[in-house]
Design a protein around this motif. Structure first.
Motif, short mmCIF file in Angstrom:
data_model
loop_
_atom_site.label_atom_id
_atom_site.label_comp_id
_atom_site.label_asym_id
_atom_site.label_seq_id
_atom_site.Cartn_x
_atom_site.Cartn_y
_atom_site.Cartn_z
N ILE A 3 18.42 2.25 150.81
CA ILE A 3 19.35 3.25 151.32
C ILE A 3 20.62 3.12 150.47
N PRO A 4 20.65 3.80 149.32
CA PRO A 4 21.75 3.61 148.38
C PRO A 4 23.14 3.88 148.97
N SER A 5 23.28 4.86 149.84
CA SER A 5 24.60 5.21 150.37
C SER A 5 25.22 4.09 151.21
N ALA A 6 24.39 3.18 151.71
CA ALA A 6 24.87 2.05 152.50
C ALA A 6 24.66 0.72 151.77
N ASN A 7 24.25 0.80 150.51
CA ASN A 7 23.98 -0.39 149.70
C ASN A 7 22.99 -1.33 150.40
N ILE A 8 21.91 -0.73 150.92
CA ILE A 8 20.85 -1.48 151.60
C ILE A 8 19.59 -1.44 150.74
N LEU A 9 19.06 -2.61 150.44
CA LEU A 9 17.79 -2.75 149.73
C LEU A 9 17.08 -3.94 150.36
N LEU A 10 16.00 -3.66 151.10
CA LEU A 10 15.34 -4.70 151.88
C LEU A 10 13.82 -4.64 151.73
N PRO A 11 13.18 -5.82 151.72
CA PRO A 11 11.72 -5.83 151.81
C PRO A 11 11.29 -5.43 153.21
N VAL A 12 10.06 -4.92 153.31
CA VAL A 12 9.51 -4.45 154.59
C VAL A 12 8.40 -5.39 155.03
N TYR A 13 8.42 -5.75 156.32
CA TYR A 13 7.42 -6.63 156.90
C TYR A 13 6.76 -5.94 158.08
N PRO A 14 5.42 -5.96 158.17
CA PRO A 14 4.75 -5.37 159.33
C PRO A 14 5.09 -6.17 160.58
N ALA A 15 5.24 -5.46 161.71
CA ALA A 15 5.61 -6.12 162.95
C ALA A 15 5.02 -5.38 164.14
N LYS A 16 4.98 -6.08 165.27
CA LYS A 16 4.41 -5.51 166.51
C LYS A 16 5.39 -5.71 167.66
N ILE A 17 5.12 -5.01 168.74
CA ILE A 17 5.85 -5.21 169.98
C ILE A 17 4.89 -5.88 170.96
N TYR A 18 5.32 -7.00 171.52
CA TYR A 18 4.52 -7.74 172.49
C TYR A 18 5.21 -7.62 173.84
N GLY A 19 4.72 -6.72 174.69
CA GLY A 19 5.37 -6.48 175.98
C GLY A 19 6.74 -5.88 175.75
N THR A 20 7.78 -6.66 176.05
CA THR A 20 9.15 -6.19 175.80
C THR A 20 9.79 -6.91 174.61
N ARG A 21 9.04 -7.78 173.93
CA ARG A 21 9.57 -8.54 172.80
C ARG A 21 9.18 -7.89 171.48
N TRP A 22 10.20 -7.54 170.71
CA TRP A 22 9.99 -6.93 169.40
C TRP A 22 9.91 -8.02 168.35
N GLU A 23 8.80 -8.07 167.63
CA GLU A 23 8.66 -9.02 166.54
C GLU A 23 9.65 -8.62 165.44
N THR A 24 10.47 -9.56 164.98
CA THR A 24 11.47 -9.27 163.96
C THR A 24 11.41 -10.29 162.85
#
Length: 131
Positions: A3-24
């Protein structure tokens, strides 16, 4: 994801939601694995911590800005920011599938992270490729 306008460059990791817990991850941005791949039909959901080294500058993004997502195949999918809004943490309808080709980027915001900042961007017509 870039996201160049915010100077954001990040790798992407697959993740899941377990009940109410978001894997981060602390290393980049998470892609909700039950949502489509970026550029495919539907709503591809990305989320991450509102930390300076991750999505802490997401609030700088404006409508019309570009977002680039590189796929596993090396294609760069271009998106244009169409909507920016803040929701309560229980407003999960933003993750509903859609008939268009979009990404939704989601992070905490507000005092004590009680709200969520959502950036929605629509796929531009032609993907780029490194090949």
């Amino acid at each position: 994801i870039a996201i160049p306008s915010a100077n954001i460059l990040l790798p992407v990791y697959p993740a899941k939601i377990y009940g109410t817990r978001w894997e981060t991850t602390k290393l980049g941005i998470s892609h909700l694995s039950t949502s489509p791949e970026a550029g495919d039909r539907g709503n591809s959901v990305f989320y991450g911590h509102n930390w300076p080294n991750l999505l802490g500058r997401l609030h700088q993004v404006k409508t019309g800005d570009k977002i680039f997502v590189t796929t596993q195949k090396g294609e760069v999918k271009r998106f244009t920011v169409a909507y920016i809004f803040t929701v309560n943490e229980n407003q999960t309808e933003i993750f509903a599938n859609t008939s268009d080709h979009r990404i939704s980027i989601y992070t905490c915001t507000a005092l004590f992270d009680t709200k969520r900042l959502v950036i929605t961007a629509l796929l531009d017509s032609q993907p780029l490729s490194y090949n």
